[in-house]
Enzyme design. Structure first.
Site, mmCIF file in Angstrom:
data_model
loop_
_atom_site.group_PDB
_atom_site.id
_atom_site.type_symbol
_atom_site.label_atom_id
_atom_site.label_comp_id
_atom_site.label_asym_id
_atom_site.label_seq_id
_atom_site.Cartn_x
_atom_site.Cartn_y
_atom_site.Cartn_z
ATOM 1 N N ASN A 248 0.809 -1.236 0.000
ATOM 2 C CA ASN A 248 0.000 0.000 0.000
ATOM 3 C C ASN A 248 0.839 1.282 0.000
ATOM 4 O OD1 ASN A 248 0.731 -0.450 2.649
ATOM 5 N ND2 ASN A 248 -1.216 0.220 3.514
ATOM 6 N N SER B 244 5.348 -8.482 -3.538
ATOM 7 C CA SER B 244 5.617 -8.855 -4.933
ATOM 8 C C SER B 244 4.681 -8.132 -5.909
ATOM 9 C CB SER B 244 5.527 -10.366 -5.116
ATOM 10 O OG SER B 244 4.305 -10.833 -4.616
ATOM 11 N N GLY C 241 2.476 -4.817 8.039
ATOM 12 C CA GLY C 241 1.463 -5.638 7.380
ATOM 13 C C GLY C 241 0.344 -5.951 8.345
ATOM 14 N N GLU D 96 -10.798 -4.524 9.885
ATOM 15 C CA GLU D 96 -10.162 -3.425 9.161
ATOM 16 C C GLU D 96 -10.760 -3.420 7.749
ATOM 17 O OE1 GLU D 96 -5.908 -3.949 8.939
ATOM 18 O OE2 GLU D 96 -5.589 -1.798 8.970
ATOM 19 N N GLU E 3 4.621 -2.963 12.588
ATOM 20 C CA GLU E 3 3.579 -1.959 12.310
ATOM 21 C C GLU E 3 2.419 -2.742 11.733
ATOM 22 O OE1 GLU E 3 3.706 0.990 13.229
ATOM 23 O OE2 GLU E 3 5.823 1.515 13.377
ATOM 24 N N LEU E 4 1.396 -2.998 12.548
ATOM 25 C CA LEU E 4 0.353 -3.945 12.145
ATOM 26 C C LEU E 4 -0.978 -3.231 11.862
ATOM 27 C CD1 LEU E 4 1.428 -6.739 14.653
ATOM 28 C CD2 LEU E 4 2.186 -6.378 12.296
ATOM 29 N N CYS F 204 -3.317 1.622 6.966
ATOM 30 C CA CYS F 204 -3.579 1.061 8.299
ATOM 31 C C CYS F 204 -4.048 2.130 9.275
ATOM 32 C CB CYS F 204 -2.336 0.353 8.822
ATOM 33 S SG CYS F 204 -0.874 1.356 8.678
HETATM 34 P P1 ADP Z 1 -1.613 -7.048 3.231
HETATM 35 O O1 ADP Z 1 -3.032 -7.460 3.352
HETATM 36 O O2 ADP Z 1 -1.347 -5.617 3.431
HETATM 37 O O3 ADP Z 1 -0.932 -7.618 2.038
HETATM 38 P P2 ADP Z 1 -0.127 -8.970 4.719
HETATM 39 O O4 ADP Z 1 0.196 -9.016 6.156
HETATM 40 O O5 ADP Z 1 -0.850 -10.129 4.131
HETATM 41 O O6 ADP Z 1 -0.939 -7.644 4.529
HETATM 42 O O7 ADP Z 1 1.180 -8.752 3.852
HETATM 43 C C1 ADP Z 1 2.185 -7.813 4.182
HETATM 44 C C2 ADP Z 1 3.489 -8.293 3.614
HETATM 45 O O8 ADP Z 1 3.810 -9.534 4.210
HETATM 46 C C3 ADP Z 1 3.449 -8.558 2.108
HETATM 47 O O9 ADP Z 1 4.700 -8.209 1.543
HETATM 48 C C4 ADP Z 1 3.216 -10.050 2.031
HETATM 49 O O10 ADP Z 1 3.736 -10.601 0.840
HETATM 50 C C5 ADP Z 1 4.008 -10.527 3.230
HETATM 51 N N1 ADP Z 1 3.540 -11.802 3.807
HETATM 52 C C6 ADP Z 1 2.293 -12.316 3.798
HETATM 53 N N2 ADP Z 1 2.268 -13.509 4.440
HETATM 54 C C7 ADP Z 1 3.531 -13.762 4.867
HETATM 55 C C8 ADP Z 1 4.175 -14.838 5.593
HETATM 56 N N3 ADP Z 1 3.497 -15.890 6.039
HETATM 57 N N4 ADP Z 1 5.498 -14.724 5.848
HETATM 58 C C9 ADP Z 1 6.204 -13.659 5.430
HETATM 59 N N5 ADP Z 1 5.662 -12.623 4.748
HETATM 60 C C10 ADP Z 1 4.342 -12.659 4.462
#
Ligand code: ADP
Length: 483
Positions: free
Chosen positions: A156, A182, A233, A386, A255-256, A289
């Site tokens: 984001n 990605s 994330g 959220e 930062e969640l 967030c």
């Molecule tokens: P969002 O909904 O904002 O994508 P996520 O927490 O799913 O929130 O993803 C945030 C980042 O964490 C992204 O770069 C995603 O690819 C990565 N991610 C998601 N799942 C995992 C995991 N199990 N381990 C490591 N990185 C992850």
């Protein structure tokens, strides 16, 4: 990409130890506004990540031995290049992420501001001398960089989330291995290109792009040569990553997620509250967030606020972020659109009323209409989860204690906002809200000089401000005897 003044900012391989690393497999990067592929980026593997960690470990020896002023000079050059290339960086960002170009430009300036801020702040990593319990001893405290830092960041804010972390890490003397989302790797790779042009030495700032978040996440959270792991994330993924970090007792910053209340009291300036709510809710199509998730309005002003707010929302234009007239760009994926639509529908079944919008937009499957829901209650799914989309949920209240209880009734504690003029109320409510950041008569609160971060399950640590370096430093106590 012929829109770029400098097409060489467009990179297609991971940046490891000052080199661009091709691989056999490619990740397609698509423009969410058009669904067109805008480029392919090499998909790194575990061995590439390990190369980056090794390089960062070697580079740490020399980078941490630079003086703070030497590091600051290089970081200042990086900042200058980011600003000089703001237009191109913003174009890349909008193409891969979707936000309106004006917001993308603001993100580039915002991200760069952290690099400028921490470059300066790195010169002020002061220690302490402490009166000792005996005359023949001295107690001295010094601060040292923690070592190699690994980060995982979301789509984001593809530039700023990396900048906020890397700036503090590099200024403290740490080296950095970043794994961007990605969906949005191009912004991160352009930052790496400019870091190289600025003269940041090889191995200090590495960006590894891959499509296997889980696999790479295992390495970045468990590798013994990584001293600190920092993540932005969702809370759900954050919890897993904290658990993974436990095996090597890494320092963590998180930062969640958030569930920001936005409270409009009866003594508020209603027009200002409307503007603040628009800014806090609809920026980045609601995909931040710190977005206002629940808009609490005092029942005596509910009608006036809802009318003015909905009228303003109805003027927001949906479209491709590259078009100047666009206020609301695409959402990141059709799944994100479906998730928001499901939340809206689940709340409508429970009695919420659609005052505006309420469905997928005619502009295409990635677009959701700016939506206003009224008659929402604090136990509906739209108020519990959220939203991460352009949907406002308006909840009415009658008194201060009631709204504070409702606002705090969540596992999250990132940002909160309220509008009020009574000075006693401003203090009472500021102190009672269980959030890390509070906007008072203000809908946009984040900047490099301020500590960004959450309490409860919204996070650990702070980014930005004089506190932001602490997460990247170890305290070392020297006891000098025999004096
Ligand atoms: P969002 O909904 O904002 O994508 P996520 O927490 O799913 O929130 O993803 C945030 C980042 O964490 C992204 O770069 C995603 O690819 C990565 N991610 C998601 N799942 C995992 C995991 N199990 N381990 C490591 N990185 C992850």
């Amino acid at each position: 990409m012929d829109k770029l003044n400098d097409p060489s900012l467009l990179k297609c391989h991971s940046y490891i130890n000052g080199q661009w690393h091709p691989s056999d497999t490619q990740i397609a990067v698509t423009n969410p506004a058009t669904n067109e592929v805008i480029g392919y980026v090499s998909d790194a593997g575990i061995s590439d990540v390990e190369l980056a960690i090794d390089a960062a470990k070697v580079a740490f020896k020399t980078w941490s031995a630079h003086t703070a002023a030497e590091r600051a000079n290089l970081m200042r050059k990086w900042f200058d290049l980011l600003i000089a290339n703001q237009q191109d960086l913003a174009t890349i960002l909008t193409l891969e992420q979707g936000k309106p170009l004006a917001e993308a430009k603001a993100e580039i300036a915002y991200g760069a501001a952290y690099i400028e801020w921490f470059a300066e702040e790195g010169k002020r990593i002061y220690g302490d001398t402490i009166p000792a319990p005996a005359n023949d001893k001295r107690i001295v405290v010094i601060k040292q960089p923690v070592g190699v830092v690994a980060s995982i960041t979301p789509w984001n804010f593809p530039n700023a989330m990396i900048a906020r972390k890397a700036a503090a890490a590099l200024a403290a003397g740490c080296t950095f291995v970043g794994r961007p989302a990605s969906q949005t790797p191009l912004s991160a790779l352009a930052m790496a290109e400019l870091a190289e042009r600025a003269g940041i030495p090889s191995g200090v700032f590495n960006i590894v792009v891959d499509d296997d978040a889980k696999g790479i996440g295992q390495v970045l959270t468990q590798h013994p040569d990584i001293a600190k792991f920092t993540f932005t994330g969702s809370t759900q993924v954050g919890r897993q990553l904290i658990a993974q970090c436990a095996s090597t007792v890494k320092k963590v910053s998180m930062e969640l997620g958030g569930n920001a209340p936005f409270i409009v009291f009866d003594d508020a300036d209603i027009d200002a509250a409307v503007q603040g709510a628009i800014a806090a809710k609809y920026r980045n199509a609601g995909q931040t967030c710190v977005c206002a998730n629940r808009i609490f309005v005092h029942d005596s002003i509910l009608e006036e606020f809802t009318h003015k707010f909905s009228k303003t929302v109805s003027k927001l234009t949906i479209g491709n972020g590259l078009h100047e007239s666009t206020h609301i760009g695409p959402m990141i994926s059709t799944k994100a659109v479906a998730d928001v639509d499901n939340l809206v529908n689940a709340s409508v079944i429970l009695g919420a009323k659609v005052t505006l919008g309420g469905s997928v937009a005619k502009q295409g499957s990635h677009f959701y209409q700016p939506t206003v829901l009224t008659n929402v209650t604090n136990d509906m799914p739209i108020a519990k989860e959220e939203i991460f989309g352009p949907v406002s949920a308006i909840i009415s209240f009658t008194d201060e204690d009631e709204v504070i209880n409702m606002a705090n009734d969540t596992e999250y504690g990132l940002a909160a906002y309220f509008y009020a003029r009574d000075i006693g109320r401003v203090w009472r409510v500021s102190e009672a809200l269980q959030y890390g950041m509070i906007g008072i008569n203000e809908g946009i609160i984040s900047n490099a000089a301020a500590p960004f971060g959450g309490v409860k399950q919204s996070g650990i640590g702070r980014e930005g401000s004089k506190y932001g370096l602490d997460d990247y430093l170890e305290i070392k106590y020297l006891c000098i005897g025999g004096i």
